[in-house]
Design a protein around this motif. Structure first.
Motif, PDB file in Angstrom:
ATOM      1  N   VAL A 178       0.837  -1.199   0.000  1.00 41.54           N
ATOM      2  CA  VAL A 178       0.000   0.000   0.000  1.00 41.54           C
ATOM      3  C   VAL A 178       0.871   1.248   0.000  1.00 41.54           C
ATOM      4  O   VAL A 178       0.611   2.230  -0.738  1.00 41.54           O
ATOM      5  N   GLN A 179       1.934   1.250   0.808  1.00 44.52           N
ATOM      6  CA  GLN A 179       2.837   2.400   0.816  1.00 44.52           C
ATOM      7  C   GLN A 179       3.532   2.560  -0.540  1.00 44.52           C
ATOM      8  O   GLN A 179       3.723   3.672  -1.045  1.00 44.52           O
ATOM      9  N   ASP A 180       3.942   1.406  -1.104  1.00 45.06           N
ATOM     10  CA  ASP A 180       4.583   1.457  -2.428  1.00 45.06           C
ATOM     11  C   ASP A 180       3.619   1.998  -3.474  1.00 45.06           C
ATOM     12  O   ASP A 180       3.999   2.751  -4.389  1.00 45.06           O
ATOM     13  N   MET A 181       2.323   1.609  -3.344  1.00 45.67           N
ATOM     14  CA  MET A 181       1.307   2.099  -4.264  1.00 45.67           C
ATOM     15  C   MET A 181       1.227   3.628  -4.202  1.00 45.67           C
ATOM     16  O   MET A 181       1.175   4.316  -5.239  1.00 45.67           O
ATOM     17  N   GLU A 182       1.243   4.194  -3.026  1.00 50.40           N
ATOM     18  CA  GLU A 182       1.160   5.642  -2.872  1.00 50.40           C
ATOM     19  C   GLU A 182       2.396   6.325  -3.448  1.00 50.40           C
ATOM     20  O   GLU A 182       2.320   7.446  -3.972  1.00 50.40           O
ATOM     21  N   HIS A 217      -8.088  -0.428  -1.811  1.00 50.25           N
ATOM     22  CA  HIS A 217      -6.898  -1.228  -2.079  1.00 50.25           C
ATOM     23  C   HIS A 217      -7.316  -2.689  -2.056  1.00 50.25           C
ATOM     24  O   HIS A 217      -7.465  -3.278  -0.987  1.00 50.25           O
ATOM     25  N   PHE A 218      -7.524  -3.228  -3.254  1.00 46.72           N
ATOM     26  CA  PHE A 218      -7.999  -4.601  -3.351  1.00 46.72           C
ATOM     27  C   PHE A 218      -6.795  -5.546  -3.340  1.00 46.72           C
ATOM     28  O   PHE A 218      -5.876  -5.415  -4.171  1.00 46.72           O
ATOM     29  N   ALA A 219      -6.784  -6.506  -2.401  1.00 49.01           N
ATOM     30  CA  ALA A 219      -5.671  -7.450  -2.264  1.00 49.01           C
ATOM     31  C   ALA A 219      -6.135  -8.832  -2.685  1.00 49.01           C
ATOM     32  O   ALA A 219      -7.246  -9.268  -2.370  1.00 49.01           O
ATOM     33  N   THR A 220      -5.270  -9.515  -3.418  1.00 51.55           N
ATOM     34  CA  THR A 220      -5.565 -10.882  -3.847  1.00 51.55           C
ATOM     35  C   THR A 220      -4.257 -11.649  -3.979  1.00 51.55           C
ATOM     36  O   THR A 220      -3.193 -11.059  -4.234  1.00 51.55           O
ATOM     37  N   VAL A 263      -1.845  -6.025  -4.961  1.00 49.55           N
ATOM     38  CA  VAL A 263      -2.728  -4.964  -4.485  1.00 49.55           C
ATOM     39  C   VAL A 263      -3.023  -4.061  -5.674  1.00 49.55           C
ATOM     40  O   VAL A 263      -2.113  -3.634  -6.377  1.00 49.55           O
ATOM     41  N   SER A 264      -4.306  -3.770  -5.910  1.00 47.52           N
ATOM     42  CA  SER A 264      -4.701  -2.940  -7.052  1.00 47.52           C
ATOM     43  C   SER A 264      -5.464  -1.716  -6.561  1.00 47.52           C
ATOM     44  O   SER A 264      -6.132  -1.761  -5.513  1.00 47.52           O
ATOM     45  N   HIS A 265      -5.360  -0.638  -7.353  1.00 45.38           N
ATOM     46  CA  HIS A 265      -5.980   0.621  -6.943  1.00 45.38           C
ATOM     47  C   HIS A 265      -6.150   1.510  -8.173  1.00 45.38           C
ATOM     48  O   HIS A 265      -5.249   1.629  -9.009  1.00 45.38           O
TER      49      HIS A 265
END
Length: 444
Positions: free
Chosen positions: A25-29, A97-100, A113-115
């Motif tokens: 999630v942090q990497d996504m941001e 933040h969808f996790a799979t 993680v997708s966003h």
């Protein structure tokens, strides 16, 4: 042990998985601010990324960017041309933040993680994934450490527990050692009570109470054995003396009859005493069964007076009976009759010649009991001896009682008989004014 290791590994895996998700999630941001479109419409990642302070965390990052229609806009080299999932899913749009978890075509298992995020006014789907292989390595390392360390920890914990338990159980060991030393001659020993409020203190109190009861029972048994030996020795000695005198010289037929009569009298006394002792032994063992019937207690009183009346006539005594003749009880007639006869016999023996014995039969105030009071005009019982008159072989006047043929067992038998039926015997006596024995018995 297996349960502990499994639980530890499961908790560790959950924590590592949460850390991996938070890192993505942090990497996504971070990535959201590094993506941009070129003038020809291609999407690139800003080169400043490689000098970003968090770059070490992103080296193993797998990244893919799609437009809402599923067209691939960007895919990093770590994917080696592989797709990170398929077309956009409805869940990816509904969750921030969808996790799979998924398996790539090359066999790698990743947490993705997708966003959705706007880049230069265009809404794109960013997917970032990390391989979970490091998590598995960490779990294997943890499992190896636990397998190697846990036996040593168990040994250390067992040793510490043994020391602690041994120290805690020292009072119990001391109690066991002291109890093991208690014999029939040391029943007066007691276990020390250090703390009466803990479990060991309670156990010590229970042991002391048990020892006190055993000591009391043993003392009673010793007194009983001594009294029985004394009582049996007297008639046997008398019989032996009479027999030896009879054999020393010739006697007439009448004198031999007197000698034999004296010996038979002592035999009768012995027989009566042994029968009474057998009754007491059966009563103590609980082997006597009461055969209850319902009958008017006045009939039993009059029957008992008829038996003892012969002895009263010899001493010119009178026995008066008064009370309610309609009171009935449920009892074993034979044993209750024995109790009443023993109390009447005791009154006749200890009352002076020409005196009166009064029997009163009446209900108690609460009308649940019947009171049978036998009052004599004897010398009474000293205050200090009242509590002992029901003891076996107890006698106030040794010589006088022997002359009457008693062995000091009558009141003990009477007390047992009444209590076996659920009643009680009360004694009211004042020295010089006589005694009153009262039987309280449940009324029908």
């Amino acid at each position: 042990m297996g349960l502990y290791v499994s639980a530890t590994c499961a908790i560790q895996y959950w924590e590592l998985n949460e850390q991996l998700y938070n890192a993505e999630v942090q990497d996504m941001e971070t990535v959201e601010g590094l993506l941009y479109f070129t003038p020809d419409g291609r999407m690139l990642l800003n080169e400043e990324y490689h000098s970003h302070p968090d770059s070490k965390l992103l080296l193993d990052r797998l990244m893919e960017v799609l437009d809402p229609n599923g067209t691939v806009l960007f895919r990093n080299e770590k994917l080696n041309g592989l797709a990170l999932g398929g077309p956009p899913l409805p869940q990816e749009a509904s969750v921030r933040h969808f996790a799979t978890r998924m398996r790539l075509a090359d066999g790698r298992t990743v947490l993705a993680v997708s966003h959705y995020h706007p880049v230069q006014g265009n809404r794109v789907l960013i997917r970032i994934a990390y391989s979970i292989e490091p998590l598995r390595r960490r779990l294997i390392e943890l499992l190896i450490v636990l397998i190697l360390v846990l036996p040593l920890a168990l040994i250390a914990a067992g040793f510490a527990g043994y020391r602690v338990a041994g120290k805690a159980l020292n009072p119990l060991a001391a109690m066991a050692d002291l109890t093991d030393q208690i014999t029939a001659t040391r029943l007066n020993s007691r276990v020390p009570v250090e703390n009466p409020n803990d479990e060991f203190g309670r156990m010590a109190r229970v042991l002391n109470d048990l020892l006190e009861r055993l000591e009391e029972s043993f003392q009673k048994l010793q007194r009983f054995t001594s009294d029985v030996s004394h009582e049996l020795r007297t008639p046997l000695t008398s019989m032996r003396s009479v027999g030896e005198v009879g054999l020393q010289q010739r006697h007439s037929d009448a004198e031999y009859r007197d000698i034999i009569g004296s010996m038979l009298e002592e035999v009768g006394r012995l027989t009566s005493m042994i029968d009474t002792l057998l009754t007491i032994a059966h009563a103590d063992s609980g082997s006597i069964q009461l055969h209850r019937t319902v009958f008017p207690i006045m009939e039993l009183v009059e029957e008992s007076v008829g038996v003892v009346g012969v002895l009263a006539e010899e001493k010119k005594q009178t026995i008066s009976v008064a009370g309610d003749s309609d009171l009935s009880v449920s009892a074993d007639r034979g044993f209750l009759r024995m109790a009443v006869i023993n109390l009447l016999d005791n009154a006749v023996k200890y009352s002076p010649a020409g005196s009166a014995i009064h029997i009163l039969l009446e209900p108690s105030r609460e009308e649940r009991y019947v009171n049978l009071a036998i009052t004599d005009e004897g010398p009474g019982i000293p205050i200090g001896e009242v509590c002992r008159v029901f003891d076996r072989f107890y006698r106030l006047d040794e010589g006088r009682t022997r002359e009457g043929g008693g062995a000091g067992l009558g009141l003990a038998i009477a007390k047992w008989s009444v209590e076996a039926h659920g009643g009680e015997i009360l004694l009211d006596s004042t020295p010089g004014t006589g005694s009153t024995f009262t039987i309280r018995f449940p009324v029908v």
